[in-house]
Design an enzyme around this catalytic site. Structure first.
Site, PDB file in Angstrom:
ATOM      1  N   GLU A  61       0.829  -1.202   0.000  1.00  0.00           N
ATOM      2  CA  GLU A  61       0.000   0.000   0.000  1.00  0.00           C
ATOM      3  C   GLU A  61       0.870   1.262   0.000  1.00  0.00           C
ATOM      4  OE1 GLU A  61      -2.439  -0.206   3.443  1.00  0.00           O
ATOM      5  OE2 GLU A  61      -3.112  -2.245   3.017  1.00  0.00           O
ATOM      6  N   GLU A  85      -4.989  -6.042   2.690  1.00  0.00           N
ATOM      7  CA  GLU A  85      -3.862  -6.873   3.120  1.00  0.00           C
ATOM      8  C   GLU A  85      -3.995  -8.308   2.615  1.00  0.00           C
ATOM      9  OE1 GLU A  85      -3.861  -3.264   5.157  1.00  0.00           O
ATOM     10  OE2 GLU A  85      -5.473  -4.753   5.176  1.00  0.00           O
ATOM     11  N   PHE A 137       1.466  -1.974   8.676  1.00  0.00           N
ATOM     12  CA  PHE A 137       1.569  -2.237  10.112  1.00  0.00           C
ATOM     13  C   PHE A 137       1.374  -3.733  10.341  1.00  0.00           C
ATOM     14  CE2 PHE A 137       0.438   2.224  10.011  1.00  0.00           C
ATOM     15  CZ  PHE A 137       1.170   2.780  11.051  1.00  0.00           C
ATOM     16  N   ASP A 176       0.062  -5.134  12.722  1.00  0.00           N
ATOM     17  CA  ASP A 176      -1.262  -5.372  13.299  1.00  0.00           C
ATOM     18  C   ASP A 176      -2.269  -5.835  12.250  1.00  0.00           C
ATOM     19  OD1 ASP A 176      -0.939  -3.276  16.002  1.00  0.00           O
ATOM     20  OD2 ASP A 176       0.288  -2.939  14.223  1.00  0.00           O
ATOM     21  N   PHE A 177      -2.014  -5.530  10.984  1.00  0.00           N
ATOM     22  CA  PHE A 177      -2.993  -5.825   9.931  1.00  0.00           C
ATOM     23  C   PHE A 177      -2.939  -7.276   9.457  1.00  0.00           C
ATOM     24  CE2 PHE A 177      -2.563  -1.114   8.439  1.00  0.00           C
ATOM     25  CZ  PHE A 177      -3.161  -0.700   9.621  1.00  0.00           C
ATOM     26  N   ILE A 178      -2.109  -8.113  10.072  1.00  0.00           N
ATOM     27  CA  ILE A 178      -2.045  -9.509   9.622  1.00  0.00           C
ATOM     28  C   ILE A 178      -3.371 -10.228   9.830  1.00  0.00           C
ATOM     29  CG2 ILE A 178       0.441  -9.728  10.025  1.00  0.00           C
ATOM     30  CD1 ILE A 178      -0.314 -11.433  12.512  1.00  0.00           C
ATOM     31  N   HIS A 211      -2.109  -0.166  16.072  1.00  0.00           N
ATOM     32  CA  HIS A 211      -0.940   0.108  15.245  1.00  0.00           C
ATOM     33  C   HIS A 211       0.364   0.006  16.032  1.00  0.00           C
ATOM     34  CE1 HIS A 211      -4.269   2.012  13.103  1.00  0.00           C
ATOM     35  NE2 HIS A 211      -3.549   1.947  11.992  1.00  0.00           N
TER      36      HIS A 211
END
Length: 337
Positions: free
Chosen positions: A29, A70, A93, A95-97, A139
């Site tokens: 992104e 993602e 980030f 966290d986005f997994i 985040h």
């Protein structure tokens, strides 16, 4: 040797590998512009400035701005890897997994096994992780404990610009999927790096950053520097600490940790993941199982509490392990005789 920032080490290594191998592509992104400039001279190369200039040099076929999805990024990386490319995919980030775990856990990590070893999956997944940036609960998280528990993934956590260069180059040239975790609070840290464009650091080899015979301290990322500060302070009092940076959590250099504990008899693990089912608990358990006879004190862990990362700066500071907390843990294991 050259001196550069952590983020510059990321960018320069990717650029060098793209020059070396035309199959290396990057995607993510906002990695082309990051400032609405479509890769022009004012482009910052994503919010972390780790892809600046790549679009202008290598073009749209190899530097791919993706939608804000993602799962799509991870799916594309998987497909590219299976078709002979070497994708370096960025999740802005870590966290986005959550929305792409199927692609990571059930696809990327398992292709080699499901296809009987007849295919390769040379994908690198870069993620910015960690607290200390005042970026709030969604985040700022540590995710290495989750990803380390997934067989089929290699998990890399460089703590210095030099390690970024050596480990990222190894990751890009590896034939298996690699999770490459970059602590966001380290992006501006400077250090010396090798000029050798073939400089590589093998996975599963820890780095000893301080040496001593009294306590073993294991840590990585932002908190490694805190541990080194504690070790330096205690050294002035005649207390010697081995400070070990694992560099990779999977594979893990168990031998380096166990060898150190056999000498010191005391272990403190400092980690940014939460205490339940976390990396610190895993290391403490491994040492208790494999080096119990060498222990002179119970292994201790220093971690955040089992809560989300707070947003308020004062609360985030209280949430993270600190130099005083680490020092207190070291003195506690030393109190056992």
């Amino acid at each position: 040797m050259a001196r550069m920032m952590y983020r510059e080490a990321v960018l320069s290594t990717i650029a060098e590998e793209m020059e070396r191998d035309e199959n290396v592509v990057v995607l993510g992104e906002d990695i082309v512009g990051g400032n609405g400039t479509a890769g022009g001279p004012e482009a910052i190369g994503g919010i972390w400035s780790t892809s600046t200039g790549l679009y202008g040099k290598f073009g749209a076929d190899r530097v791919i701005d993706t939608p804000i999805s993602e799962s799509a990024i991870m799916g594309a990386a998987a497909g590219l890897a299976l078709s002979g490319k070497r994708p370096v995919a960025e999740l802005m980030f870590a966290d986005f997994i959550g929305v792409s775990l199927d692609q990571i856990w059930n696809q990327l990590a398992k292709f080699r096994y499901m296809f009987g070893g007849k295919t390769k999956c040379p994908a690198v997944i870069r993620m910015a992780w960690g607290a200390g940036y005042n970026a709030a609960a969604q985040h700022s998280q540590a995710v290495h404990q989750i990803l380390t528990g997934m067989p089929g993934l290699k998990v890399v956590m460089p703590s210095t610009p030099a390690d970024v260069k050596g480990l990222l180059r190894t990751a890009i040239r590896d034939d298996d999927p690699v999770i490459f975790l970059e602590h966001k609070a380290l992006y501006g840290v400077k250090g010396e790096v090798s000029d050798d464009k073939d400089f590589m650091i093998p996975f599963g080899h820890a780095r000893l950053t301080r040496a001593g015979n009294d306590v073993t301290i294991v840590s990585t990322g932002l908190l490694l520097g805190f541990c080194e500060a504690v070790a330096d302070k205690l050294a002035a009092e005649g207390i010697g600490c081995d400070v070990i940076d694992p560099r990779t959590t999977s594979p893990l250099d168990e031998e380096a940790i166990l060898d150190s504990v056999e000498v010191t008899g005391r272990l403190v693990v400092v980690d940014e993941s939460n205490p339940r089912c976390g990396f610190a608990g895993d290391i403490c358990a491994m040492v208790a199982e494999k080096a119990f006879a060498s222990l002179k004190a119970p292994p201790l862990s220093v971690t955040p509490p089992h809560t989300p990362v707070p947003f308020a700066r004062e609360l985030e500071t209280a949430y993270l392990p600190s130099i005083p907390k680490i020092e207190a843990a070291v003195r506690k294991v030393l109190s056992y005789r």
